[in-house]
Write an enzyme that holds these catalytic residues in place. Structure first.
Site, mmCIF file in Angstrom:
data_model
loop_
_atom_site.group_PDB
_atom_site.id
_atom_site.type_symbol
_atom_site.label_atom_id
_atom_site.label_comp_id
_atom_site.label_asym_id
_atom_site.label_seq_id
_atom_site.Cartn_x
_atom_site.Cartn_y
_atom_site.Cartn_z
ATOM 1 N N CYS A 58 0.814 -1.211 0.000
ATOM 2 C CA CYS A 58 0.000 0.000 0.000
ATOM 3 C C CYS A 58 0.847 1.260 0.000
ATOM 4 C CB CYS A 58 -0.879 0.036 1.234
ATOM 5 S SG CYS A 58 -2.521 -0.544 0.915
ATOM 6 N N CYS A 92 15.108 4.407 -0.653
ATOM 7 C CA CYS A 92 13.712 4.690 -0.982
ATOM 8 C C CYS A 92 13.004 4.983 0.347
ATOM 9 C CB CYS A 92 13.079 3.550 -1.770
ATOM 10 S SG CYS A 92 12.934 2.003 -0.866
#
Ligand SMILES: [Zn+2]
Length: 388
Positions: free
Chosen positions: A201, A346
Site C-alpha cells: 500500500c 527509498c
C-alpha cells in the site's frame, strides 16, 4: 439455520443486561438475530490482525454490534499518513501505539465489550497461540508474509479466516475455512511471491474509502459466522471495483494438492515467510543509516540516489540525495558515477533493493542499499526528516 461457530453452552452462558438489551434492540427485533444471536455475539471472540485500514472499520462495527471480545494484533504507532483510511485513529493519536488508540476508541463505541491487545508482530512464534484463543480471525494485514501465516494457522486450528485485501481502487473479500467447505488461501496461491516483487500500500497507494468497504464486508462475514445465518463467502471471492462501482463474484475451489489443507499436506507448522522469501531473493549489499552518516561526516566520496516518486521527495528528503524514480533508473544509468560509491535509498528499503539489483546487473559494483530507507534515516539520524 446454518451452524454458528459458537456452541449452545457458550451462547446460553452469555447473559445480557438491561443496558445491552437497549443497546442492541435493533438486532433483537430481527427474527434472524433475536436474543439467541445477540448472546452468540457476546460470547464470541474475534481476532483482528492489524488495526489499520481494514482492521479499523471491521473492529469498529464488530464492537458496535456487540462482539463480546475483540483481540487486536499490531505493533505500529499511529502516523499522519494513516489517517486517510485508518478511522480507528484520530489526529490526537499520532505517535501513540495503534493498540492503545484502538482500545480507547472501541471502548467509547461500546464499553460492554472486552478488548484484548497483542502488542507484537504476528509471527510463527506466537501466531498459533494467539489464534487458538479466538473463534474467528479477521485478517486485515497488508503483506503476504502475514497473510500466509494467518491462513496456515487458521487451517491448523480449524478457525474461519475472514480475508480482505485492497489495492488502489479495488478490493477483495472472502472467507477461508476448509473445515466448513471451500478452499484456503494456499489452494489459490500455494507459495508467496518474492517480497519486493509486489508493491504494498505504501508504494501503490489506496483510495481512503476502499478499505472501509472491504473491512465492513469482513465484519459482516464474521457476524454471520457467529450468529449462524445467511450464506457465508466460503468458496466465493467478492471483488469490488470502486471506479466502475461493480461487485463481481468468483467461485473458488479447494485444491486437493494444497500444501496445507489438501489430501497430502506438506506444511504442518507456521512459517515466517519474510525470512523464507528473503532467502530466495538475491541479497543486495546494504549499509545502515548510521554507517552512511559516518561516511558523509568523514567526507568519503559517496553518491546518494533516491529512487522514490517526486511527491515523496517533496514530503521528505535526505540532503544531497539525487532523485531518480525507480521507473526511470534503467534509462538514466549514465547519470550515475562508476568510480564512486553509490548508496540507493527509498521509503523503507524495498524499491531501492530492486534498484541495486538492477544496477549491479548493469555493472555497478560499488553500490549499496540504505537499510530501512529514509524512514530509518529519520528514526536514527535526523528526526527533522518527516515520516509519511
Ligand atoms: Zn488449501
Amino acid at each position: 439455520m446454518k451452524a454458528s461457530v459458537i456452541d449452545e453452552k457458550r451462547a446460553r452462558a452469555a447473559q445480557l443486561g438491561t443496558g445491552e438489551l437497549q443497546r442492541y434492540s435493533r438486532h433483537l427485533y430481527m427474527p434472524e438475530v433475536t436474543l439467541d444471536g445477540q448472546r452468540r455475539l457476546k460470547a464470541a471472540r474475534v481476532l483482528c490482525i492489524g488495526a489499520g485500514g481494514l482492521g479499523s472499520p471491521a473492529a469498529l462495527y464488530l464492537a458496535a454490534a456487540g462482539v463480546g471480545t475483540i483481540g487486536i494484533v499490531d505493533f505500529d504507532d499511529v502516523e499522519l499518513s494513516n489517517l486517510q483510511r485508518q478511522i480507528l485513529h484520530g489526529t490526537k493519536d499520532i505517535g501513540r501505539s495503534k493498540l492503545e488508540s484502538a482500545r480507547d476508541r472501541l471502548c467509547d463505541v461500546n464499553p460492554e465489550i472486552e478488548i484484548e491487545l497483542h502488542n507484537c508482530r504476528f509471527s510463527s512464534q506466537n501466531a498459533s497461540q494467539i489464534v487458538s484463543a479466538y473463534d474467528v480471525v479477521v485478517d486485515g494485514s497488508d503483506n503476504f508474509a502475514t497473510r500466509y501465516l494467518s491462513n496456515d494457522v487458521c487451517v491448523f486450528a480449524r478457525k474461519a479466516n475472514v480475508y480482505g485485501s485492497v489495492f488502489r481502487f479495488e478490493g477483495q473479500a472472502t472467507v477461508f475455512a476448509p473445515h466448513l467447505g471451500g478452499p484456503c488461501y494456499r489452494c489459490l496461491f500455494p507459495e508467496p511471491p518474492p517480497p519486493d516483487s509486489v508493491p504494498n500500500c505504501a508504494q501503490a497507494g489506496v483510495l481512503g474509502v476502499l478499505p472501509g468497504i472491504i473491512g465492513m464486508l469482513q465484519a459482516i462475514e464474521a457476524i454471520k459466522l457467529i450468529i449462524g445465518i445467511g450464506e457465508p463467502l466460503i468458496g466465493r471471492l467478492l471483488h469490488f471495483d470502486a471506479l466502475k462501482v461493480k461487485f463481481r463474484e468468483l467461485n473458488l475451489w479447494p485444491d486437493s494438492h494444497c500444501p496445507v489443507c489438501g489430501e497430502n499436506p506438506t506444511i504442518f507448522s507456521p512459517i515466517d515467510y519474510e525470512q523464507f522469501c528473503g532467502a530466495r531473493e538475491e541479497a543486495v549489499p546494504a549499509i545502515s543509516a548510521r554507517e552512511l552518516k559516518r561516511k558523509i561526516d568523514a567526507c568519503e566520496p559517496c553518491e546518494l540516489i533516491d529512487v522514490r516518486e517526486v511527491f515523496e521527495y517533496e514530503i521528505a528528503r535526505i540532503n544531497g540525495a539525487k532523485l531518480i524514480p525507480l521507473g526511470e533508473i534503467a534509462d538514466r544509468t549514465d547519470e550515475l558515477p562508476r568510480e564512486r560509491m553509490i548508496v540507493v535509498h527509498c521509503h523503507s528499503g524495498q524499491r531501492s533493493a530492486q534498484a541495486v539489483r538492477l544496477l549491479r546487473q548493469r555493472g555497478f559494483a560499488n553500490i549499496y542499499n540504505l537499510e530501512g530507507g529514509i524512514d530509518a534515516w529519520s528514526d536514527q539520524i535526523d528526526p527533522s526528516v518527516p515520516k509519511y
